[in-house]
Scaffold this motif. Structure first.
Motif, PDB file in Angstrom:
ATOM      1  N   VAL A  83       0.842  -1.203   0.000  1.00 14.51           N
ATOM      2  CA  VAL A  83       0.000   0.000   0.000  1.00 14.51           C
ATOM      3  C   VAL A  83       0.873   1.246   0.000  1.00 14.51           C
ATOM      4  O   VAL A  83       0.659   2.178  -0.792  1.00 14.51           O
ATOM      5  N   ASP A  84       1.879   1.287   0.859  1.00  6.78           N
ATOM      6  CA  ASP A  84       2.794   2.440   0.918  1.00  6.78           C
ATOM      7  C   ASP A  84       3.541   2.612  -0.393  1.00  6.78           C
ATOM      8  O   ASP A  84       3.725   3.727  -0.881  1.00  6.78           O
ATOM      9  N   GLY A 256       4.491  -5.109 -12.532  1.00  7.38           N
ATOM     10  CA  GLY A 256       5.637  -4.314 -12.106  1.00  7.38           C
ATOM     11  C   GLY A 256       5.453  -2.818 -12.228  1.00  7.38           C
ATOM     12  O   GLY A 256       5.865  -2.052 -11.354  1.00  7.38           O
ATOM     13  N   ALA A 257       4.786  -2.385 -13.313  1.00  5.66           N
ATOM     14  CA  ALA A 257       4.581  -0.953 -13.516  1.00  5.66           C
ATOM     15  C   ALA A 257       3.742  -0.356 -12.404  1.00  5.66           C
ATOM     16  O   ALA A 257       4.065   0.701 -11.849  1.00  5.66           O
ATOM     17  N   ALA A 258       2.663  -1.042 -12.047  1.00  3.09           N
ATOM     18  CA  ALA A 258       1.766  -0.526 -11.012  1.00  3.09           C
ATOM     19  C   ALA A 258       2.473  -0.402  -9.672  1.00  3.09           C
ATOM     20  O   ALA A 258       2.231   0.535  -8.912  1.00  3.09           O
ATOM     21  N   LEU A 259       3.347  -1.366  -9.376  1.00  4.82           N
ATOM     22  CA  LEU A 259       4.021  -1.378  -8.083  1.00  4.82           C
ATOM     23  C   LEU A 259       5.202  -0.414  -8.019  1.00  4.82           C
ATOM     24  O   LEU A 259       5.583   0.032  -6.948  1.00  4.82           O
ATOM     25  N   PHE A 284      -7.893   4.807  -8.728  1.00  2.74           N
ATOM     26  CA  PHE A 284      -6.898   3.883  -8.199  1.00  2.74           C
ATOM     27  C   PHE A 284      -6.811   4.001  -6.684  1.00  2.74           C
ATOM     28  O   PHE A 284      -6.537   5.079  -6.155  1.00  2.74           O
ATOM     29  N   TYR A 285      -7.082   2.906  -6.001  1.00  2.00           N
ATOM     30  CA  TYR A 285      -6.968   2.838  -4.541  1.00  2.00           C
ATOM     31  C   TYR A 285      -5.834   1.880  -4.191  1.00  2.00           C
ATOM     32  O   TYR A 285      -5.974   0.666  -4.403  1.00  2.00           O
ATOM     33  N   PRO A 286      -4.707   2.379  -3.661  1.00  4.72           N
ATOM     34  CA  PRO A 286      -3.581   1.497  -3.332  1.00  4.72           C
ATOM     35  C   PRO A 286      -3.966   0.326  -2.431  1.00  4.72           C
ATOM     36  O   PRO A 286      -3.517  -0.804  -2.652  1.00  4.72           O
ATOM     37  N   GLU A 287      -4.811   0.573  -1.423  1.00  9.21           N
ATOM     38  CA  GLU A 287      -5.165  -0.494  -0.491  1.00  9.21           C
ATOM     39  C   GLU A 287      -5.970  -1.584  -1.186  1.00  9.21           C
ATOM     40  O   GLU A 287      -5.752  -2.782  -0.959  1.00  9.21           O
ATOM     41  N   ARG A 288      -6.907  -1.179  -2.043  1.00 15.29           N
ATOM     42  CA  ARG A 288      -7.720  -2.171  -2.757  1.00 15.29           C
ATOM     43  C   ARG A 288      -6.850  -2.979  -3.722  1.00 15.29           C
ATOM     44  O   ARG A 288      -7.061  -4.181  -3.901  1.00 15.29           O
ATOM     45  N   MET A 289      -5.879  -2.303  -4.366  1.00 14.70           N
ATOM     46  CA  MET A 289      -4.998  -3.022  -5.284  1.00 14.70           C
ATOM     47  C   MET A 289      -4.124  -4.017  -4.526  1.00 14.70           C
ATOM     48  O   MET A 289      -3.899  -5.137  -4.990  1.00 14.70           O
ATOM     49  N   ALA A 290      -3.642  -3.631  -3.347  1.00 10.88           N
ATOM     50  CA  ALA A 290      -2.853  -4.552  -2.523  1.00 10.88           C
ATOM     51  C   ALA A 290      -3.700  -5.758  -2.129  1.00 10.88           C
ATOM     52  O   ALA A 290      -3.217  -6.894  -2.110  1.00 10.88           O
TER      53      ALA A 290
END
Length: 455
Positions: A83-84, A256-259, A284-290
């Motif tokens: 997430v970070d 890889g690109a997203a991260l 884009f929600y980092p927590e939801r993607m994680a």
């Protein structure tokens, strides 16, 4: 989405969960597997190394070794670090200027024009804006025609100047046109190239300086992996853009690109795009993607998509029909159309916890409902209103008219009958009690209301 990375992270975390005794050596081995998974997913090596070093330090510092559930604690640490890495929190689009000017940049083939149409549709439908699309890709054959087609699909006008090859002039004229016609958002689709070159950079820089956009968004094809990050950095050096858009996330992307992109260019990912449908655009929600990367699903996004298609008046009407046992195939057809509007079927199913992994090798077509629709459209209006009137001769006629087998018609009728019973049950005290229980479940936010019309 991220299937390979998801499998490898799941394997690494599962290994530590299954150990009878957890030691610093076990933790180090797990962290090594996580780093290898990230690098294989095309994450920048330095980024992967730094992330796993933090995971290892936190794992030892937070007593993973003595925890009763070391696997769960390790998963939480990895989740928090992901997430970070992806930005921490969601960052929306800035619409403060009147009019708001949004400049779209990127390489050819990254999906700029399609995203421009999706963004216009998003701003019109969800933010109640009056957007204007501007065709400034004057080099790619049919680029202007493509934007016109997309604009026609979503009911958004497209500003073009046939024969004018000066994108700066077109942009300035489009802004004047927008002001005269009360458009509050201007989306400028610029030209891309097959590779970064000085001519391209000079042109996009000139447009940027001339229009002074509120937001400059860089569109990245997520399937290009680490190359996408390198391109994003080169564009940022010239434009100092406001955010990144990841397209084609429904493809066979390693992730890889997203991260990596956030940590390398220090710009937020603002939107993610999947599929060709104009509705297939998400913040884009980092927590939801994680959550999705670690196989936890994304129920919140799924519920939000459902609520966007949810009509309260229609739900009340359905409630009455179900109560009176009058739910027919016309009503069923409307439900199918609402589901189809929610987006790519495989992507939707992947949002359910545990389902993404199970269906990763299964081909789920967006045409899954076509044979059902064909059968229903072969029925008479009376048959659709009163399914109980459909006897064997009618079934045979319906099957012939739809070009389907009689067994398929029988199967649909049986499933429809079972669904009717279930919906009737949901109306009663037991159904309401079950919905109340679901609304209190910690990992199922929002499930207690919008999907079934309750409050």
């Amino acid at each position: 989405m991220f299937n390979s990375l998801q499998d490898k992270l799941d394997k690494a975390l599962h290994n530590i969960s299954g150990r009878g005794k957890i030691t610093e050596i076990n933790v180090a081995e797990t962290v090594k597997e996580i780093r290898r998974a990230l690098v294989d997913a095309d994450v920048n090596y330095k980024v992967a190394k730094d992330l796993t070093k933090r995971v290892q330090d936190k794992a030892i510092g937070q007593n993973v070794l003595t925890s009763l559930t070391p696997g769960q604690l390790m998963t939480k640490i990895v989740h928090d670090e992901l997430v970070d890495l992806m930005g921490g929190s969601q960052e929306g689009i800035n619409l403060s200027d009147k009019p708001t000017i949004i400049l779209i940049a990127g390489l050819q083939g990254s999906g700029k024009t399609t995203f421009s149409g999706k963004l216009a549709n998003y701003l019109k439908q969800k933010r109640s804006k009056k957007p204007l699309l501007v065709a400034c890709d004057v080099y790619r054959p049919a680029a202007i025609d493509q934007l016109k087609v997309l604009g026609g699909q979503i009911g958004v006008p497209v500003y073009t100047e046939e024969g004018n090859l000066n994108p700066v002039q077109i942009s300035e004229n489009a802004i004047n046109f927008a002001k005269s016609n009360s458009h509050d958002v201007i989306i400028i689709d610029t030209a891309g190239r097959l590779a970064i070159d000085q001519e391209m950079m000079n042109e996009i820089r000139n447009v940027h300086q001339a229009v002074k956009p509120t937001e400059t968004l860089f569109v990245v094809d997520s399937m290009t992996g680490q190359d996408a990050v390198n391109t994003a950095k080169a564009f940022n050096d010239v434009l100092n853009y406001n955010g990144v858009v990841l397209t084609k996330l429904d493809g066979d992307t390693r992730g890889g690109a997203a991260l990596t992109i956030r940590s390398v260019v220090e710009k937020p990912i603002k939107f993610i795009s999947t599929g060709e449908k104009m509705e297939a655009l998400d913040l884009f929600y980092p927590e939801r993607m994680a959550d999705r990367i670690l196989g936890m699903g994304d129920v919140v996004s799924l519920v939000e998509r459902a609520q966007e298609q949810f009509d309260e008046e229609e739900a009340k009407r359905l409630h009455k029909k179900i109560a009176k046992n009058e739910f027919g195939f016309d009503d069923f057809l409307k439900q199918i159309h609402q589901i189809k509007k929610m987006g790519n079927m495989k992507d939707l199913m992947g949002m359910l916890p545990g389902v993404g992994k199970a269906i990763k090798d299964v081909d789920i077509s967006d045409d899954s409902f076509k044979h059902i629709e064909a059968i229903i459209y072969s029925m008479t209006p009376e048959e659709r209103r009163k399914p109980s009137t459909i006897n064997m001769p009618r079934k045979q006629r319906i099957a012939k008219g739809a070009g389907r087998k009689l067994e398929e018609v029988n199967q649909l009728m049986k499933q429809f009958e079972q669904m009717g019973k279930m919906m009737k049950m949901m109306q009663g005290p037991q159904g309401k009690q079950m919905m109340q229980m679901m609304s209190k479940m910690p990992n199922m936010p929002g499930m207690g209301g919008g999907l079934f019309g309750g409050k």
